[in-house]
Structure formats: structure tokens, C-alpha cells
Design an enzyme around this catalytic site. Sequence first.
Site, short mmCIF file in Angstrom:
data_model
loop_
_atom_site.label_atom_id
_atom_site.label_comp_id
_atom_site.label_asym_id
_atom_site.label_seq_id
_atom_site.Cartn_x
_atom_site.Cartn_y
_atom_site.Cartn_z
N GLU A 519 -4.12 -8.75 -7.96
CA GLU A 519 -5.31 -9.53 -8.21
C GLU A 519 -5.82 -10.21 -9.53
OE1 GLU A 519 -8.13 -8.36 -5.24
OE2 GLU A 519 -6.74 -7.96 -3.66
N GLU A 635 0.92 -7.33 2.34
CA GLU A 635 -0.27 -6.80 3.06
C GLU A 635 -0.50 -7.68 4.35
OE1 GLU A 635 -3.94 -6.26 0.53
OE2 GLU A 635 -2.42 -5.44 -1.11
#
Length: 732
Positions: A519, A635
Site C-alpha cells: 500500500e 486479497e
Amino acid sequence: MKYKYILPIIASSLMVLASCDDNLMEWGKDPEHGEVTGAELPLELVEKISRYEPLKTYTDFTLGNGIGISLYMTDETYRKIVNENFDEVTPGYEMKHGAMVNAKGEINFANVDAFIAATKSAGLKVFGHTLVWHSNQNASYLNSIIAPTVIPGSSGTNTLDVAGLKSGTFANWARNNPGKGISIAANEGLATGSQAIKLESSATSSAPYNLQLTSPDVSIVSGHNYEISFYIKSDVTGKGRISFNGSLTNQYPYKDWFSTGGSWTEAFATTSAWQQVKIKLAPGDFVSGSTNFKFNIDLGYLPNVTYLIDVNTIAVVDLDAATAVTNLVTNGNFNTDISGWSKYNGANDALSAAGASDAYEGNGAMKVVNATSDAANQWKTQIHADFTSMMTSGKEYTISFMIRSEATGSVRCSTTGTTAHYQGDQATSPTWKLIEWKFTGNGTETGLNFDLGGTAGTYYIDNVSVTDGSSGGGPTAPVTIDKTDAEKTKIIGDAMEDWISKMMTHYKTSVFAWDVVNEPMKEDGTLRNGTEGDTASDYFSWIKYLGKDYAVIAFKLARQYGNATDKLFINDYNLESRLDKCDGLIQYVEYIESQGGKVDGIGTQMHIGLTTDKEKIAQMFQKLAATGKLIKISELDVRLGTNAPTVAQQASQAEMYQYVVDMYKKYIPAAQQYGITVWGVSDNSKEHEFWLPDESPNLWDANYVRKHAYKGTADGLAGKDVSKDFSGELVK
């Protein structure tokens, strides 16, 4: 996608999910039915789904699952589903810095080692998640190693008048030979905002007294030992000495400032780094009968040198005055033990002795552990010492102590007696802090309490003093030295290397694919810079200290310490909903590689819902495919906004899962398909205490029964409706 525990530790009992329907709530509590799972699917569809093979049967690429280690290790049903259906597992939280690194920077491998051994025996691979992220760090440890350095003050009484320096008037100080100038410079001392004496030698300066600052008279007591000290630095290498005016048997002792032995030397040197000058004077150094002395700071040896002396650190300390101060608590320094202190409230192991490594100064400190936070009842963890005598009504008292905590914490002092005093809450941190509390005695006080129940954590306390001030001032204050930006960069860079090198080395023979950087992008496609304002206790922005190249460093380290064939990924979320973010991530990968890092793959998390734009999903895969990198759905889950979905919602969820798989296979060339990791196993509340509570995003329902989404995923992986090949009658 800021979440602390993606897949939580198993709960001791199932959490019953709330519903507006009373009947559903009662049904959910019935042990014969299990948890609420929403409307029941048609029986024929249930029969079809039950006849599907395990998911991994239907694909050639890696099919992974994001799981909780504790749940896998302790729940047989959960573990069986994972083992049968997936090729690879990704620990949701337990391999992160925050889970594995303690307050001293040590890594505990035991939990993950046991998990890897168990998955290996089941034929599963483990995907390492994640090495460098701004969240889920042991931020307390990382912040502690770049915190200001606190240097203990002298233990005696400062007898030097520095008021003229602090005011800038130099009252009672003499600038006998000012050279280019002797002045007070704001914001140039050791700590941020502190003052310094600025002394500049002239172009012709050649003798020590050519730049000289003389102190006021310093009163002395016959038979006492004294110490002169200050912190000094210079813009270029400099040279100085201390000399004296009267009262000493030798006016130029030039005592060695860096040795406790009192060696004799000609002068001291200065550099661009702050360093302490410290000279001790014994009773025999003074002329008999002397009641005071003055000293000179002589810095005129060399021309065109600028010196800075921190105002807050210049002191003359009476080393023997401390023995005259009456401390109302015994054993406030904890040098040998914690005798005299006891636990009034708290766990059995709340109070213990700490060694020299955890002390502010000396050989020990008092260690207090508070396991739970209760801001309204600080007394629930309370450590006590009796006063040696009761306080006197109307007299002013000062309680002072040094304290630090392994994470951000809070402390309050209180007194025992007929009428107690209560200090306001004081914040603590991993940096040692001097706390002073002044109040007027009422004559009933019998003892001191440290109330530490407000904030859970581990605390260290040292140098506790309770005095009435009648025997003179207390010890000199500690010196706080801020680290420079360059020092912080070096320290954090070393911490990153320590973490990555140890993880990659330890798991070199068992983990062969990693999320190296997680991220890195903001939603607009620009790089995070560490000023996003997240104040969570586990938040630490590596980029704030290492700059844009933090990911370059991370990938180089992972490659250096891992295997040459390891697959190293960068991972982010919302790439399917913010194509500008997807573009930004791709550009950052290009930058990393332009600086010598090697990125093998890009992970797209895909935490999506039924309203996620399908066209953007397809466009994202096309953009990612164009990079030539391995592409991983890292994910995947599809949320429904409820823990009790309708039949129609479950069908839409199945269709969305299948669509994502279809688009991945359509647009990502086979050579670039690392695989798909489904995030979580089931809708069971044990998996959703922290991540998507009151939701139903997974392929198995709350009772571990295959959902319609299982069929959609399997059909997507197989590239067809698998159930069309079933033979025999289905229940109608």
C-alpha cells in the site's frame, strides 16, 4: 484499506451476530443451527454445490487463501477446508512487523515457525505478508529508536547563576575578550528551540584568552567536591580550555574532560558534533578558606571558529549537596533492588526490578506492568512507598521522578493519608521524561503512589525524589538531544535492514514469495509521504524518513538476503475502482526498477462489493498485464453489506466472484498469472471480529457450508459450469 487485524485470533466462543429479526436472533443462538447465515439456498443448488471438487482442482495457477494462524492451528474444520481447497496460504497479520517485533526490536519467530511446519506437512506453500507497510508496525519501537537522547543531569545542586544567559543580558557574566562577538542565539541549542551561547573568534585569534567568557562568582562550601560541565560544538574543528580567577591553587588545571580520572591535559578539542566538557574540582584544588571562585571559558586558540554552548547545560554542581537533601522516600534510585516499594493494586507481576539497561542512570530502575487500560480508575495498578516522616501542613513539597514507557502511556501520582492529593495525568513515551509535581502539604500525608492503571503498558521509573526544598535546590535537569534528520534516516534504514534481512534469512528455505511493499499509493495515484495524519498506535511511515527510495531499499534488501528465485511483490488496494491509483502504482514500480530494484509482481487486493464497476475491473487487468509483471489477485473478497444475505444477494456475489476470475484469466497472459488469493475462508464471526464485522464476504457461510459464491468461483476457475457435467439425479 487500513485494518489492524485482517484475520483475527480465534475467539474463545462464537459471537452471535445481531439481527433486526428476533426470530433470527434466537435461531442464531440455537447450537443445533449454528450462526445466522441468511436465506437458505434452493435444495437443488445446495446439492449441486456439495458435489463440486475442492477449489484447487479447477485451476493450474496458484490458488491461495488469506488466513489467521491461530484459527488454522486450533480449529480442525477451518484447517481441513484450507488444506483441501488451496495451494498456498497468506497469514493475515502474524508475519507483520507489529506481530513479530517486540519493544526491543527482537523478532519472535516461534508462532510463524510452528505454522509453517504445520502447513508444510499439509502440502501448502506460505506467502510472506508483509515486509514493509505503513500500518501494523511496532511503531512504539521504531519511534523509540529515533526519539531524542536524554542525558542524565548531575546528581548534585547547580550553584551557577545562568539567569543572565537565559535573558540574553549576560548579567553577572563578563565578555572580557569577545573576539568577533559573544551573544545568545535562539533555537541553536541541543534541543529544538533551546538557546546557545555563540562565541566567534576573530581572524587574528591565536591565544586562548583572545575569546573569553567569564562566569559570575560561584559560592563554595569547604570540603565539597564540584563539577563544571557544559555541551559545546563548533562549525569547524576548534580548541578550548577552562581557566580560573582566584581561589584555586592552580589557575590553569586543564583537567581532562573526557576522563573520570582527572588526568591533566593542555586543552580540549571541539567538532561539529555536540560533546560534553566536564571538569571535577576536589576540595584540595581550592585555596584554604576560599568561599567562591570564577571560571573562564577560553576559546581563542584558533582564528575564525564559531562555537555554540548550550545554555541549559552549563552548570557548576555541588556534588556533595545532594547528601544534605532530605528525600521522604527511601531507595528512590533502585540501584540494587526495589525494597521499600510495594504493589497496592494490580496483577501479581505488576512490580519488579529492572536492570541497568532499562535504568535512567545507575544500576537499576523500578518496572511496572499494567495489563489493562482504565482511564477512570488509574489506581487499579498502583505502586506505593511510605514516607520516612509525615509531611508538614503548609509546607511546599516537590515530587520528581524520571519515567518512560515502552509505548505511549500515562502516569499519575497520588498520596496516602487522611486527605489525599491527586496529580493530573501525565503522558509518557519511550523517551525518558522528568516529571515534577508541586503541592502544599496538609500534614496527613503518609506515602506516595504511582497510579499507572490508566493506559496499559510497561513502565520504568527512576530517580524518585520527595523534598520540601529546605536544604537547597535539586539536581540539574536532564539534557534532551534531538536527532538530526540524517541520523533518523540512518537509524530507520538500519532498522529496515535488520527486519528484512532476518525475515528473509530465517525463512529462506520455507517462504519463496513475499509482499515486500504494501500500500504505497494514495487514492489519487501519488505516493504516500508520511503526512497522511494516521495516528493509530501501529502506524509508522518508513517513507517519512527514507524518502521515495524506501521501496527501492526494501526490494534490494529482500533480494540480497533471500533467494535469487524468490517472487517479490508490491501490493495495493482500490486499483479496480481508482484507475489513476493503478497507473500511479505502475509508475512507481518503473521508478523502483530505474533505481536498481527488481519487482517480480504486482498484487491487486480487490476488496470489492456488488456495485464495483465491472468495466474498471477489466481495464485494471489490462493495465496490469501491460507491465509484463506477474499479476496476483492478493486479497479477494466480495462484501454484501449484511451478515444475513438473501438468495438473490448470494447469487449476485457468486456472479461477481466468477466475473473477477474470468477477467483475470482473460486479460492476464498465462505466463503472468501468479494466482488468486481469496481473503478469508468463511463468514463465521471468529474470522470477522476485526475485519468486515457483520458481513458475509466469503465462499463458506458462518457454519462452514459452501455458499453460492463457491460455485461461482469454481466455475470461473474451471472456465465452465462444472455442474453441467454431473450425472445422476439431483434433488428437486
